[in-house]
Design a protein around this motif. Structure first.
Motif: not given
Length: 607
Positions: A161-171, A299-312
């Motif tokens: 369920g995870m997708q990453l789109y680099p350079e999705f917007v321009t500078a 989406a899917g398992e990534c969205r519903y089943g995994w916690q996401h986190y940005i460490p301090h």
């Protein structure tokens, strides 16, 4: 599009450096990590080892802003022993609870201070007993060992369920969006600023109020959604946007976006600087680099089943290199507000799982965990015997076998010595208090009682059912009561009433939650834990460790308390007897209103 290596080079904005990246921004330049620097942070320290060597850094436990002790007062108390370079609030960032770090200019002064405080018979500061030990600075190698190395390729993480789109917007688009965002109105949280569009996100409830829309999403966000729909036609319908601004060192607590409030996909656009996001599930940890201008789809398992986190923290381990974070990062989180019940296959993370046998997260966090934290203080306020309950117990035959479900501190377990009363509660800490009083108790959820079928003569459940978050679970509790009570056995239940005697002092001060059921109302009700109580520091620490910054008890300076939230479903007239009647083999004997509570007495039919 650029390859991954080029994207990373751009994303890091020149912050990659050599063996000691802390030297680049002037914070620390010596390999030991203890040289001169501009300022210390909680993340720079480790708690003391039992036999740690002396350093110029002291760890002071049971102290700090989490328990109302001002840092300037701490500094003045330690300046008697030498020059204090800085006092660092240990409650920020690491979530270690009520503590501070005192940084001396000279090690000999720190040693003198530690020895003096250790000799004191009753070392107190700000009215609190403290513990002073040596601390150490986290070295680069130790920092790397504490982190999960981030990868650049999301495919290597194997997160469905995870997708990453680099350079999705321009500078240029990035710059235009940042300018538009900075002209908007910011709301300040404890550690970051936010903006909400479409619907406001409530960080206390982790939900949105669908009855209070804020209007359309901003025009500058529309191209992002149009482009998302082109890369994946399923990415449509987004009507809520939260903009978060993160300064260097600030992160995000582990969480799953609330299932009951939001739809099947979450979009996160990173602009202004990169970050590392960590994903957690069942003890597993996986980290991903999010370059600036990239779009993350969960989406899917990534969205519903995994916690996401940005460490301090101020540095991230990316591959084998420790990389400094940028001074500023802005994230745009797009969600679709849910209009129908969640039907996901991840009940352990779902706040509205329809399986009544599962304890929902809202009950774990705001009932079970909260009562475990406030148990001693709560028990000290629960000693009065309610006449209606006493009357019910006195009506039972001698030697009856009775269960008190949700017995709390056990105040009703010893009313009649000629009854055999078994106690159960979901709070282990409250049951420890019962055990010290010699009562027979067991930890149990009301949906799963550890008793045989048809074994009890009677059952009471006082001020418990209003902590159950869904109709299905409340109904399951009634069924479980009937299972363990013999035919003809009686049951007495009380719940808080929506029709309060003095609403200005009660319900009008409570935090209402979004309406999800036709009857009754859901609220967060505050519990004020006084700062002078010995368990306050431990309660704050447990909350931070378990839930992170968003559900930390709030400090009330005026009342000098730490405020925790408890979940309540408050019953309206006729709701309680209607609930009982919805279950077979019940006969309601009496319904009454008493002191802002609804009460019902019923029995299990013989046929």
């Amino acid at each position: 599009m650029k390859d991954v290596r080029e994207q990373r080079e751009d994303a890091l904005d020149g912050t990659r450096c050599g063996a000691d990246p802390r030297a680049q921004d002037g914070t620390r330049g010596e390999a030991s990590g203890e040289g001169e620097r501009n300022g210390w942070e909680a993340e720079d320290f480790m708690p003391p080892k039992k036999r740690g060597e002396a350093t110029r850094f002291l760890y002071v436990a049971n102290c700090g802003t989490a328990v109302g002790v001002d840092l300037e007062d701490v500094k003045r108390a330690f300046e008697d022993y030498g020059e204090v370079e800085q006092v660092v609030d240990g409650c920020v960032g690491k979530g270690r609870g009520a503590l501070v770090y005192v940084v001396f200019k000279k090690e000999e002064d720190a040693r003198k201070a530690q020895e003096e405080w250790k000799r004191r018979e009753n070392p107190t500061l700000g009215g609190r007993k403290i513990n002073v030990q040596f601390a150490k600075v986290v070295t680069e190698s130790e920092s790397q060992q504490l982190e999960t190395a981030a990868v650049e390729d999301p495919g290597s993480l194997d997160l469905p369920g995870m997708q990453l789109y680099p350079e999705f917007v321009t500078a240029k688009e990035e710059e235009t969006m940042l300018q538009a965002i900075d002209t908007g109105s910011w709301e300040r949280l404890a550690k970051r600023r936010v903006q909400h569009y479409g619907y406001a996100f409530d960080y206390g409830t982790r939900q949105v109020d669908t009855q209070k829309p804020l209007g359309c999403l901003p025009i500058w966000a529309v191209p992002v959604l149009e482009r998302a729909r082109k890369v994946d036609p399923r990415l449509v319908g987004f009507d809520q946007l939260t903009v978060n601004e993160y300064s260097k060192g600030v992160g995000l607590s582990p969480h799953v976006d609330t299932h009951s409030s939001f739809g099947d996909a979450i979009l996160s656009l990173t602009i202004g600087g990169h970050t590392v996001m960590e994903f957690r599930k069942d003890g597993l940890r996986k980290s991903l680099l999010l370059p600036s201008r990239s779009l993350l789809v969960m989406a899917g398992e990534c969205r519903y089943g995994w916690q996401h986190y940005i460490p301090h923290r101020k540095f991230d381990l990316i591959g084998t290199e420790l990389v400094a974070r940028p001074q500023r990062r802005v994230s745009l989180t797009f969600r679709q507000v849910r209009q129908t019940p969640c039907e996901c296959s991840f009940p352990n993370q779902c706040d509205t799982a329809r399986d009544a046998s599962k304890l929902p997260l809202i009950e774990q966090n705001f009932v079970q965990n909260m009562y475990n934290r406030i148990a001693p203080h709560f028990s000290s306020t629960r000693f009065a015997i309610w006449p209606k309950v006493k009357l019910f117990l006195e009506s039972l035959r001698p030697h009856s076998l009775v269960a008190d479900v949700g017995c709390g501190n056990g105040k009703y377990l010893g009313i009649r010595p000629d009854l055999a009363v078994l106690g159960s509660d979901i709070s282990e800490e409250l049951l420890k208090i019962c055990a010290t009083r010699g009562f027979d108790v067991v930890v149990a959820d009301g949906v799963h009682l550890p008793y045989r079928d048809d074994c009890l003569d009677a059952l009471i459940s006082i001020a418990v059912l209003h902590h159950i978050s869904t109709f299905e679970r409340r109904q399951a509790v009634i069924k479980e009561f009937l299972r363990v009570v013999r035919p003809g056995g009686r049951i007495f239940i009380t719940v808080w009433a929506l029709e309060q005697d003095n609403p200005d002092k009660t319900i009008n001060k409570w935090l209402p939650l979004p309406q999800k059921e036709e009857k009754g109302r859901d609220f967060f009700v505050p519990w004020h834990l006084p700062l002078h109580r010995p368990e306050t520091a431990a309660a704050v620490k447990k909350t931070m460790d378990a839930a992170g910054e968003e559900t930390l008890g709030e400090f009330d300076k005026e009342k000098k308390t730490v405020v925790f939230k408890r979940f309540y479903h408050v019953f309206e007239r006729d709701e309680l007897p209607d609930l009982v009647n919805s279950v077979q083999h019940t006969e309601v004997l009496d319904t009454l209103y008493d002191r802002s509570n609804w009460c019902v007495s019923f029995r299990k039919n013989i046929d």
